[in-house]
Design a protein around this motif. Structure first.
Motif, mmCIF file in Angstrom:
data_model
loop_
_atom_site.group_PDB
_atom_site.id
_atom_site.type_symbol
_atom_site.label_atom_id
_atom_site.label_comp_id
_atom_site.label_asym_id
_atom_site.label_seq_id
_atom_site.Cartn_x
_atom_site.Cartn_y
_atom_site.Cartn_z
ATOM 1 N N ASP A 1 3.687 3.962 -2.304
ATOM 2 C CA ASP A 1 2.444 3.210 -2.444
ATOM 3 C C ASP A 1 2.020 3.004 -3.886
ATOM 4 O O ASP A 1 0.881 2.677 -4.167
ATOM 5 C CB ASP A 1 1.358 3.878 -1.623
ATOM 6 N N ARG A 2 2.961 3.158 -4.785
ATOM 7 C CA ARG A 2 2.645 2.937 -6.187
ATOM 8 C C ARG A 2 2.165 1.509 -6.423
ATOM 9 O O ARG A 2 1.297 1.268 -7.251
ATOM 10 C CB ARG A 2 3.884 3.218 -7.031
ATOM 11 N N ASP A 3 2.734 0.550 -5.682
ATOM 12 C CA ASP A 3 2.358 -0.858 -5.885
ATOM 13 C C ASP A 3 0.863 -1.084 -5.667
ATOM 14 O O ASP A 3 0.290 -2.007 -6.236
ATOM 15 C CB ASP A 3 3.154 -1.771 -4.948
ATOM 16 N N ILE A 4 0.265 -0.246 -4.818
ATOM 17 C CA ILE A 4 -1.172 -0.392 -4.570
ATOM 18 C C ILE A 4 -1.932 -0.304 -5.891
ATOM 19 O O ILE A 4 -2.892 -1.043 -6.113
ATOM 20 C CB ILE A 4 -1.660 0.702 -3.597
ATOM 21 N N GLU B 1 -0.990 -1.241 -8.711
ATOM 22 C CA GLU B 1 -0.829 -2.468 -9.497
ATOM 23 C C GLU B 1 -1.933 -3.476 -9.170
ATOM 24 O O GLU B 1 -2.293 -4.302 -9.984
ATOM 25 C CB GLU B 1 0.529 -3.119 -9.218
#
Lengths: 197, 385
Positions: free
Chosen positions: A67-70, A72
């Motif tokens: 969920d790192r993209d969250i 972003e």
């Protein structure tokens, strides 16, 4: 918040890690270095609401978190004030980011926080992530060594039972086959087990 | 270079990489390729920028955002190969679908009406003081973001004020919808069909129906890498082209589905992967799957041709939604990022007939048409009813 932004006081750090053991170690290390860890959370689609709740100055995130993209998307959001931006979007810090990415960690900071003040935090994170990885590799190695000797023991036992040889003879037989076939002891043991069991 | 490392995200459209590896198209070119499955687009970008990966399965708009340094280190990226056209769709939660059904029945069969019904739901929610609808896209800079916004805006919805748009990575979408953290999303397959099969959501409209034959993923590489390793880059393009050609043959469909479903690649059930490849949009009962033959286009209609006009459209949307400044020269940047000439020169050497132009007029062809004797797909935008 205002403290950090004006350059005084502690930077309030939030840790996002699916490995809570690792994040506990990192939190302790940061605290020992005089930083303030205000929250440790697991990744998940609710990550943004955690950011809104804790309002950290900086987020340190494990890059294996799906969920790192969250994070972003914070780049685009206005409602989470102050607006956080991806860390190290400046080229002076490329070396730090590169090391961070190799170690499996990344960071995001609130716009306005001094890059120079968060660099040491990333350095601590990188060091801890590496240590933790080394620890895990070591554990894995120990585990597989144990596993290998268990296989050899089992093969010996099977040979003793089914071929009526002594323990010494059984071991010699495995060792000889290992040398002749250029295989590891445990690989020969595996073959023997698969045949005799 | 010993081994070429390529990052990918588990999605149907990563297929050319998987097929090139499994069917030996990389090997045929003398390339030793390691495919690395990634968990987030941010990781793909960062690892490409810092040289951990030599190439990557990337969202086309990420090339522009990274080249401009938006939310990341600024590093020029380029592409000479498109993974195909279309492939994403918009799905809503069962609860939102029910809310929509008060205004229109059988919405699964009326994609062209879906946005205007969403608008009615939004207005009703405003009246009753209910919270704003929450939409998710896969990345701030993605076709999903621009197609979703285009679709909503066409229905007269004020995207900036009337809805929330957040980011969730593709494999986490279905879970986020199930947990009620979002009401709807735009994502690539298999994650729409998967939601339907898991009885978590309903697919309203495909990306193809918002913009016919829209760009989607591209093979991203660093500009300096493309210059330094020109020959390897060209071999990658050729191997992927061969893979796309293989994917397009109906007799390979079962083998393709099996490759994609395996745990080291997508790791979703075959049933969830298959529909989109067959051009079917799955309905909750699965009794009346809607036929959308171009749901995903891996090869036909020059699907792998990196059109600079696609890049220009993406940049125009980045301007529209205030992600980039009005000052940016769209044509210039599109030309710098999309190496259409490289694609053409590689394929023409192998006898593939391609148009001599790098761009085409978008949004004007409602039927497949001939460009210099080569068949190109339709390219119209949705007209919301």
């Amino acid at each position: 918040m205002t403290n950090a932004m004006s350059g005084y006081g502690l930077i309030r750090v939030m840790l996002v890690d699916k490995d809570m053991g690792r994040s506990a170690l990192l939190a302790q290390a940061l605290t020992d270095h005089g930083y303030e860890v205000i929250a440790r959370v697991e990744p998940g689609p609710g990550l943004l609401s955690n950011v809104a709740r804790f309002m950290p100055d900086m987020i340190v995130v494990d890059t294996e978190s799906p969920d790192r993209d969250i994070l972003e998307s914070m780049y685009l959001l206005n409602e989470h004030n102050p607006l956080p931006v991806i860390m190290f979007a400046d080229e002076d810090n490329e070396r730090v980011i590169q090391e961070a990415i190799r170690s499996g960690v990344s960071g995001y900071i609130v716009r306005g926080v001094d890059m120079q003040r968060v660099k040491p935090i990333m350095s601590v994170a990188i060091a801890r992530f590496r240590e933790y990885q080394a620890l895990r590799d070591e554990l894995k190695k120990t585990k597989s060594e144990l596993e290998q000797s268990r296989l050899v023991e089992k093969a010996k036992r099977l040979l003793m039972q089914q071929k009526g040889v002594t323990e010494q003879e059984a071991y010699e037989a495995i060792r000889k086959r290992s040398m002749d076939s250029n295989q590891k002891l445990y690989e020969v043991a595996e073959t023997i087990i698969s045949v005799l069991e | 270079m010993d081994q070429i490392k390529i990052g990918f995200i588990p999605l149907n459209d990563s297929a050319p990489l998987i097929v090139a590896k499994e069917q030996g198209f990389f090997e045929e070119q003398g390339l030793d390729v390691a495919l690395c499955r990634e968990v987030s687009w941010s990781n793909i970008r960062d690892k490409l920028v810092f040289g951990e990966y030599h190439a990557a399965h990337m969202l086309a708009p990420m090339l522009m955002s990274t080249t401009l340094g938006l939310g990341s280190v600024k590093r020029p990226l380029v592409t000479a190969y498109s993974f195909g056209l279309n492939g994403n769709a918009i799905s809503v939660s069962n609860a939102l679908y029910e809310e929509m059904s008060r205004y229109e029945s059988q919405l699964v069969l009326k994609p062209e009406k879906s946005a205007s019904v969403i608008k009615k739901v939004i207005r009703a929610r405003q009246q009753s003081g209910a919270p704003k609808l929450r939409f998710a896209v896969v990345f701030p800079f993605s076709m999903h973001q621009y197609l979703l916004r285009y679709w909503l805006a066409e229905a007269g919805i004020d995207v900036e004020r009337e809805v929330h748009i957040t980011v969730v990575s593709p494999p986490s979408m279905v879970k986020a919808l199930e947990e009620g953290l979002i009401d709807a999303y735009c994502v690539g397959e298999p994650w729409n069909t998967h939601a339907v099969k898991q009885k978590v959501g309903v697919t309203l409209i495909t990306g193809y129906e918002i913009w016919n034959n829209a760009p989607e993923k591209v093979l991203g590489v660093r500009k300096d890498w493309a210059e330094q390793y020109q020959e390897i880059h060209e071999k990658l393009v050729l191997a992927l082209y061969r893979a796309s050609e293989w994917i397009d043959r109906p007799e390979n469909r079962d083998a393709l589905t099996a490759y994609l479903a395996s745990p080291q690649y997508i790791g979703a059930p075959i049933e969830s992967i298959r529909n989109a490849l067959n051009g079917e949009v799955c309905n909750p009962g699965c009794s009346t799957c809607r036929r959308v033959p171009n749901f995903s286009l891996p090869f036909k209609y020059l699907a792998n041709f990196p059109w600079q006009s696609h890049a220009e459209w993406i940049l125009s949307q980045m301007k529209r939604w205030h992600q980039i400044s009005e000052e940016i020269d769209v044509a210039e940047l599109a030309k710098a990022v999309y190496l259409t000439d490289v694609y053409r020169s590689v394929l023409e050497k192998h006898g593939v007939k391609l148009p001599s132009v790098n761009g085409k007029e978008e949004g004007v062809h409602s039927e497949p048409w001939l460009l210099e004797g080569v068949e190109v797909g339709e390219d119209c935008f949705i007209l919301v009813r």
